[in-house]
Design an enzyme around this catalytic site. Structure first.
Site, mmCIF file in Angstrom:
data_model
loop_
_atom_site.group_PDB
_atom_site.id
_atom_site.type_symbol
_atom_site.label_atom_id
_atom_site.label_comp_id
_atom_site.label_asym_id
_atom_site.label_seq_id
_atom_site.Cartn_x
_atom_site.Cartn_y
_atom_site.Cartn_z
ATOM 1 N N LYS A 111 -60.943 -134.374 82.002
ATOM 2 C CA LYS A 111 -61.268 -135.157 83.196
ATOM 3 C C LYS A 111 -61.901 -134.273 84.256
ATOM 4 C CE LYS A 111 -58.425 -139.051 82.233
ATOM 5 N NZ LYS A 111 -57.043 -139.340 81.845
ATOM 6 N N LYS A 190 -66.291 -141.208 70.700
ATOM 7 C CA LYS A 190 -65.052 -141.997 70.677
ATOM 8 C C LYS A 190 -65.209 -143.216 71.585
ATOM 9 C CE LYS A 190 -60.736 -142.261 72.804
ATOM 10 N NZ LYS A 190 -59.829 -142.281 73.728
ATOM 11 N N LYS A 193 -62.770 -146.789 77.257
ATOM 12 C CA LYS A 193 -63.059 -147.547 78.474
ATOM 13 C C LYS A 193 -63.849 -146.704 79.462
ATOM 14 C CE LYS A 193 -58.524 -149.089 78.011
ATOM 15 N NZ LYS A 193 -57.394 -148.231 78.337
HETATM 16 P P1 ADP Z 1 -59.462 -145.476 76.538
HETATM 17 O O1 ADP Z 1 -59.962 -144.161 75.998
HETATM 18 O O2 ADP Z 1 -60.319 -146.601 76.143
HETATM 19 O O3 ADP Z 1 -59.189 -145.421 78.023
HETATM 20 P P2 ADP Z 1 -56.648 -145.238 76.273
HETATM 21 O O4 ADP Z 1 -56.716 -143.762 76.521
HETATM 22 O O5 ADP Z 1 -56.071 -146.114 77.319
HETATM 23 O O6 ADP Z 1 -58.084 -145.752 75.866
HETATM 24 O O7 ADP Z 1 -55.885 -145.478 74.910
HETATM 25 C C1 ADP Z 1 -55.013 -146.542 74.623
HETATM 26 C C2 ADP Z 1 -54.555 -146.432 73.189
HETATM 27 O O8 ADP Z 1 -55.629 -146.756 72.310
HETATM 28 C C3 ADP Z 1 -54.112 -145.018 72.814
HETATM 29 O O9 ADP Z 1 -53.075 -145.093 71.887
HETATM 30 C C4 ADP Z 1 -55.355 -144.437 72.214
HETATM 31 O O10 ADP Z 1 -55.095 -143.351 71.363
HETATM 32 C C5 ADP Z 1 -55.935 -145.640 71.480
HETATM 33 N N1 ADP Z 1 -57.381 -145.519 71.418
HETATM 34 C C6 ADP Z 1 -58.236 -145.536 72.450
HETATM 35 N N2 ADP Z 1 -59.503 -145.385 72.037
HETATM 36 C C7 ADP Z 1 -59.432 -145.250 70.707
HETATM 37 C C8 ADP Z 1 -60.400 -145.049 69.692
HETATM 38 N N3 ADP Z 1 -61.691 -144.973 69.965
HETATM 39 N N4 ADP Z 1 -59.979 -144.957 68.426
HETATM 40 C C9 ADP Z 1 -58.665 -145.037 68.124
HETATM 41 N N5 ADP Z 1 -57.709 -145.226 69.022
HETATM 42 C C10 ADP Z 1 -58.069 -145.332 70.303
#
Ligand code: ADP
Ligand code: TRP
Length: 322
Positions: A111, A190, A193
């Site tokens: 970040k 990846k 959001k």
């Molecule tokens: P983001 O990266 O979209 O903000 P979060 O960090 O809030 O997502 O992740 C929420 C959950 O979804 C976590 O358990 C995370 O590991 C899983 N997750 C998020 N993006 C992915 C992805 N591209 N592939 C697999 N799992 C994901």
């Protein structure tokens, strides 16, 4: 029967990476395990500063879970901020957390590297996450690969507390499914959001199609043979397709004669079909947000009893109950 727990940040609209990496594996556990599923709005406020958006995303995340099959009668389902005991445990745990542990956090370093304005919440994020997990004595935590280090930090904090005050917390194990560990977004990074590269479950048909058409591929012509294993379209397709459908598309990639436009259309259709049955439920829930709030408040009430019990023990062991 194991105690399984995981949370998700309402920092934006939930997407198919969240669904496959976290939501689906969680929902599948509600039948045979003790499931704890929650929306971490305190965590989201480390990066999301718009009150209206945080409120909306929190409710929408709950609606998504319920629409996709989470049954609040079969599990514990709540919003993090409805259990204030979490903040107290977080403070107590922060006093058993070495600074080095937080400084090594890759998600914090990422970040900073991205130029996000830092704040203390971002830094202590893993301590609050440890409180979320340890409060409920979770044994297994299904997450995507990116959360592995946070689980290691949780185990380190639990070990430090246990060593200081005596055995109190169970050390949780991450559950990471390799096949869905990192779902690629439309740009091949990846899906996240925070990268603006997501495909959402309940997107309207037109924008959904438009997004899928934008998925980055190489520039091979229709007639050329293509490599399915390096193609983002194929990687997404196989997550929703049956083994036969996957084998068929793989064959057509290798043979040549299949354009990326066709592959993308097939991906669009399969995603639409997959989430189709959940759409009506989502619409009904979205039309009655008060019923969703009620489910969440009842869930928090039920969950709080467990939090109060753990906190009572922690207060006693650490001498906070004078
Ligand atoms: P983001 O990266 O979209 O903000 P979060 O960090 O809030 O997502 O992740 C929420 C959950 O979804 C976590 O358990 C995370 O590991 C899983 N997750 C998020 N993006 C992915 C992805 N591209 N592939 C697999 N799992 C994901
Ligand atoms: N850090 C997790 C994420 O970004 C969200 C989270 C907060 C969480 N508390 C948790 C996940 C407890 C699992 C268990 O995805």
């Amino acid at each position: 029967m194991a105690r399984i727990l995981s949370g998700i940040q309402p920092s934006g609209q939930l997407h198919i990476g969240n669904y496959l990496g976290m939501m689906k594996p969680m929902i599948e556990q509600q039948e045979n395990n003790e499931l704890f599923c929650f929306i971490v709005n305190y965590h989201a406020m480390t990066t999301l500063k718009n009150a209206e958006e945080l409120r909306r995303n929190t409710l929408e995340a709950a609606i998504d879970f319920l629409a996709l099959g989470l049954d609040p009668d079969k599990c514990f389902f709540w919003v993090q901020s409805d259990i204030p005991e979490i903040q107290e445990l977080s403070w107590i745990l922060s006093c058993s957390t070495s600074l080095g542990l937080l400084e090594r956090s890759t998600s914090y370093k990422d970040k900073i590297a991205k130029g996000i304005t830092t704040n203390a919440g971002l830094y202590t994020y893993p301590v609050l996450m440890a409180a979320d997990i340890l409060m409920f004595q979770a044994e297994k935590v299904p997450v995507g690969k990116d959360q592995k280090q946070h689980l290691e930090i949780t185990r380190d904090i639990a070990t430090a507390f246990n060593m200081t005050y005596g055995e109190t917390f169970i050390l949780p194990e991450p559950v990471i499914r390799e096949e869905v560990a990192i779902i690629p977004g439309i740009d091949g990074q990846k899906m996240s959001k925070s990268y603006g590269n997501t495909i959402c479950m309940f997107e309207e048909e037109k924008p959904l199609r438009k997004k899928i058409m934008k998925i980055v591929t190489d520039s091979k012509g229709v007639e050329e043979s293509k490599n399915p294993d390096t193609c983002n379209v194929f990687q997404l397709y196989k997550l929703f397709a049956s083994p036969d459908q996957t084998a068929d598309l793989r064959k057509r990639y290798l043979e040549g004669g299949l354009g990326y436009g066709t592959a993308k259309t097939e991906l669009f259709e399969i995603i639409l079909e997959y989430f189709g049955p959940y759409r009506a439920k989502r619409e009904a829930l979205a039309a009655d947000p008060d019923s969703v709030r009620k489910i969440l408040k009842q869930g928090a009430e039920k969950t709080r009893e467990i939090a109060e019990k753990t906190l009572k023990e922690v207060r006693k062991k650490s001498g906070i109950n004078y």
